[in-house]
Design a protein around this motif. Structure first.
Motif, mmCIF file in Angstrom:
data_model
loop_
_atom_site.group_PDB
_atom_site.id
_atom_site.type_symbol
_atom_site.label_atom_id
_atom_site.label_comp_id
_atom_site.label_asym_id
_atom_site.label_seq_id
_atom_site.Cartn_x
_atom_site.Cartn_y
_atom_site.Cartn_z
ATOM 1 N N ASP A 166 -15.215 -49.250 -33.617
ATOM 2 C CA ASP A 166 -13.610 -49.277 -33.126
ATOM 3 C C ASP A 166 -13.958 -47.649 -32.336
ATOM 4 O OD1 ASP A 166 -14.223 -49.045 -35.799
ATOM 5 O OD2 ASP A 166 -11.653 -49.132 -35.744
ATOM 6 N N ILE A 167 -14.742 -46.809 -33.644
ATOM 7 C CA ILE A 167 -13.498 -45.289 -32.906
ATOM 8 C C ILE A 167 -15.176 -44.927 -32.506
ATOM 9 C CG2 ILE A 167 -13.065 -45.155 -35.662
ATOM 10 C CD1 ILE A 167 -15.345 -43.905 -36.272
ATOM 11 N N ASP A 168 -15.762 -45.268 -31.788
ATOM 12 C CA ASP A 168 -17.273 -44.986 -31.130
ATOM 13 C C ASP A 168 -17.136 -44.576 -29.147
ATOM 14 O OD1 ASP A 168 -19.015 -44.306 -32.628
ATOM 15 O OD2 ASP A 168 -20.096 -46.658 -33.094
ATOM 16 N N SER A 169 -15.232 -44.598 -29.272
ATOM 17 C CA SER A 169 -14.950 -45.144 -27.513
ATOM 18 C C SER A 169 -14.210 -42.868 -27.679
ATOM 19 C CB SER A 169 -13.629 -45.458 -27.327
ATOM 20 O OG SER A 169 -13.140 -45.075 -26.018
ATOM 21 N N GLU A 170 -15.159 -42.304 -26.287
ATOM 22 C CA GLU A 170 -14.510 -41.231 -26.323
ATOM 23 C C GLU A 170 -13.713 -40.983 -24.797
ATOM 24 O OE1 GLU A 170 -14.874 -38.319 -28.272
ATOM 25 O OE2 GLU A 170 -16.588 -38.014 -28.661
ATOM 26 N N VAL A 171 -13.173 -40.122 -24.518
ATOM 27 C CA VAL A 171 -12.602 -39.505 -22.962
ATOM 28 C C VAL A 171 -12.722 -38.508 -22.951
ATOM 29 C CG1 VAL A 171 -10.134 -39.760 -22.049
ATOM 30 C CG2 VAL A 171 -10.470 -42.156 -23.875
ATOM 31 N N THR A 172 -13.699 -38.395 -22.159
ATOM 32 C CA THR A 172 -13.456 -36.843 -21.195
ATOM 33 C C THR A 172 -12.878 -36.613 -20.070
ATOM 34 O OG1 THR A 172 -16.176 -37.761 -20.339
ATOM 35 C CG2 THR A 172 -16.311 -36.786 -22.342
ATOM 36 N N ARG A 195 -20.125 -34.630 -26.588
ATOM 37 C CA ARG A 195 -19.593 -33.982 -27.514
ATOM 38 C C ARG A 195 -19.596 -32.327 -26.178
ATOM 39 N NH1 ARG A 195 -22.934 -37.370 -30.809
ATOM 40 N NH2 ARG A 195 -24.693 -35.698 -30.128
ATOM 41 N N GLU A 196 -20.913 -32.248 -25.675
ATOM 42 C CA GLU A 196 -20.905 -30.745 -25.256
ATOM 43 C C GLU A 196 -20.173 -30.920 -23.908
ATOM 44 O OE1 GLU A 196 -24.287 -28.955 -22.210
ATOM 45 O OE2 GLU A 196 -25.121 -30.672 -24.069
ATOM 46 N N TYR A 197 -18.821 -32.042 -22.892
ATOM 47 C CA TYR A 197 -18.777 -31.972 -22.111
ATOM 48 C C TYR A 197 -16.971 -31.550 -22.899
ATOM 49 C CZ TYR A 197 -16.409 -33.397 -18.067
ATOM 50 O OH TYR A 197 -14.982 -33.622 -17.093
ATOM 51 N N LEU A 232 -22.618 -31.684 -15.416
ATOM 52 C CA LEU A 232 -22.964 -31.678 -16.474
ATOM 53 C C LEU A 232 -23.504 -32.914 -16.787
ATOM 54 C CD1 LEU A 232 -23.965 -31.450 -19.885
ATOM 55 C CD2 LEU A 232 -20.879 -31.548 -20.348
ATOM 56 N N THR A 233 -22.432 -34.114 -15.312
ATOM 57 C CA THR A 233 -22.249 -34.897 -15.713
ATOM 58 C C THR A 233 -23.089 -35.759 -14.402
ATOM 59 O OG1 THR A 233 -20.310 -35.242 -14.836
ATOM 60 C CG2 THR A 233 -20.171 -34.989 -16.550
ATOM 61 N N LEU A 234 -23.558 -35.109 -13.905
ATOM 62 C CA LEU A 234 -24.379 -35.375 -12.326
ATOM 63 C C LEU A 234 -25.600 -36.035 -12.287
ATOM 64 C CD1 LEU A 234 -23.831 -34.451 -9.710
ATOM 65 C CD2 LEU A 234 -25.722 -33.284 -9.624
ATOM 66 N N GLY A 235 -25.235 -38.004 -11.669
ATOM 67 C CA GLY A 235 -26.150 -38.477 -12.159
ATOM 68 C C GLY A 235 -25.748 -38.926 -12.990
ATOM 69 N N ASP A 279 -31.163 -43.606 -20.431
ATOM 70 C CA ASP A 279 -31.077 -42.321 -21.189
ATOM 71 C C ASP A 279 -29.028 -42.466 -21.650
ATOM 72 O OD1 ASP A 279 -30.303 -39.729 -22.054
ATOM 73 O OD2 ASP A 279 -31.151 -38.400 -20.425
ATOM 74 N N VAL A 280 -29.305 -42.601 -23.394
ATOM 75 C CA VAL A 280 -28.104 -42.766 -24.247
ATOM 76 C C VAL A 280 -27.983 -41.513 -25.081
ATOM 77 C CG1 VAL A 280 -28.803 -45.760 -24.431
ATOM 78 C CG2 VAL A 280 -29.407 -43.608 -25.717
ATOM 79 N N VAL A 281 -28.245 -40.353 -24.143
ATOM 80 C CA VAL A 281 -28.529 -39.828 -25.433
ATOM 81 C C VAL A 281 -28.024 -38.646 -24.364
ATOM 82 C CG1 VAL A 281 -28.923 -36.505 -26.102
ATOM 83 C CG2 VAL A 281 -30.511 -39.557 -26.515
#
Length: 307
Positions: free
Chosen positions: A215-221, A238-240, A256-259, A269-271
């Motif tokens: 339940d806590i694994d969701s993040e909003v960037t 985390r980096e974003y 950072l998020t390109l592609g 790529d889940v990292v």
């Protein structure tokens, strides 16, 4: 199960698959439609000829209605809008703007137009523009989000418009389906549950991240840029968020998020990839066929609504 949405779209069950970029391609869309829901091809930023090819391939797998999601900020949106008419697509969902300029062309061709909205004001605007229904999407959903929750947004949109309302955001099982109907919705749109469908081309690494999510694994960037995106937390998020806190420019954050969504979906790529998923990921714990997903939800919801 007959509702205003099943009647409008000519489908068996009032379940619509979200028009997810890279994820919502012809295999998944056709499987959802064949199972009695409405499958959606996510056009995203694809050129018109790719969208045409996707539609034709879906047609080879099902004779039932299919839809296309048009992201209106797509530079190819004008050409994609024409392809939808030329290929006889039955339904269009739209995001990131108003489809008003395409409405006359689509309506003349008999296309049902269903914008995705995140506010009452936008829902009213879309009704005035001629929309056949709206998807009221709460911030629990994966991908680009608004600021209102599904629980608060859906009933307010239902009260504000006379066209059918489809609820989205955080719906992953029969309980969510039944709750949406209690709020006044006539159908639901789901994305995260279909990400892990057997027919989904999403890389298994990505699917397993959704299945194992808590339940806590969701993040909003992207809150600082005005373009918030919900996803499963990883090294990239985390980096974003660190860069956001340090006041990075929009360009730095975009780079950072390109592609990164394609990396996650196609390469696993889940990292460093973007693992778009809603807060309901913690409720999604198995891979099933689209037919199994839809049947399970309808059975659960029917038992609850008929109590």
């Amino acid at each position: 199960m007959k509702t205003a949405v099943t009647e409008l779209l000519g489908i068996e069950y009032p379940i619509i698959q979200g028009g997810m970029a890279w994820v919502g391609e012809y295999h998944l869309a056709a499987a959802v439609s064949e199972a009695g829901g409405l499958g959606i091809i996510g056009a995203a930023s694809a050129p018109a000829d790719i969208v045409r090819e996707q539609i034709r391939k879906a047609r080879e797998l099902t004779s039932k209605p299919i839809g296309v999601n048009v992201m209106l900020l797509n530079p190819n949106a004008d050409e994609v809008a024409k392809v939808i008419v030329e290929e006889g697509v039955e339904v269009v969902t739209t995001g990131a703007g108003s489809p008003a300029k395409f409405m006359e062309m689509w309506k003349a061709a008999g296309v049902k137009v269903i914008p995705v909205v995140a506010s009452v004001a936008m829902a009213k605007l879309m009704e005035r523009a001629g929309a056949d229904a709206v998807v009221a999407e709460g911030m629990e959903s994966g991908g680009h989000i608004g600021s209102a929750t599904t629980m608060t947004l859906v009933p307010q949109v239902v009260d504000a418009v006379d066209i059918p309302v489809i609820a989205a955001g955080g719906i992953a099982d029969g309980r969510g389906f039944a709750a949406a109907f209690m709020l006044g919705a006539q159908g639901v749109q789901m994305g995260t549950r279909f990400v892990v469908a057997k027919e989904s081309i999403v890389h298994d690494n990505y699917k397993q991240k959704v299945i194992k999510a808590r339940d806590i694994d969701s993040e909003v960037t992207g809150m600082s840029t005005g373009h918030p995106v919900r996803q499963i937390r990883n090294k990239m998020t985390r980096e974003y968020l660190k860069l956001e806190k340090e006041g990075a420019t929009f360009e730095e954050l975009e780079y950072l998020t390109l592609g990164s969504l394609r990396k996650a979906v196609m390469e696993g790529d889940v990292v460093n990839g973007t693992l778009m998923a809603g807060q309901c990921a913690g409720m999604v714990n198995k891979e099933q066929t689209c037919r199994q997903i839809i049947q399970e939800i309808i059975q659960e919801a029917s038992a609850l609504l008929n109590k």
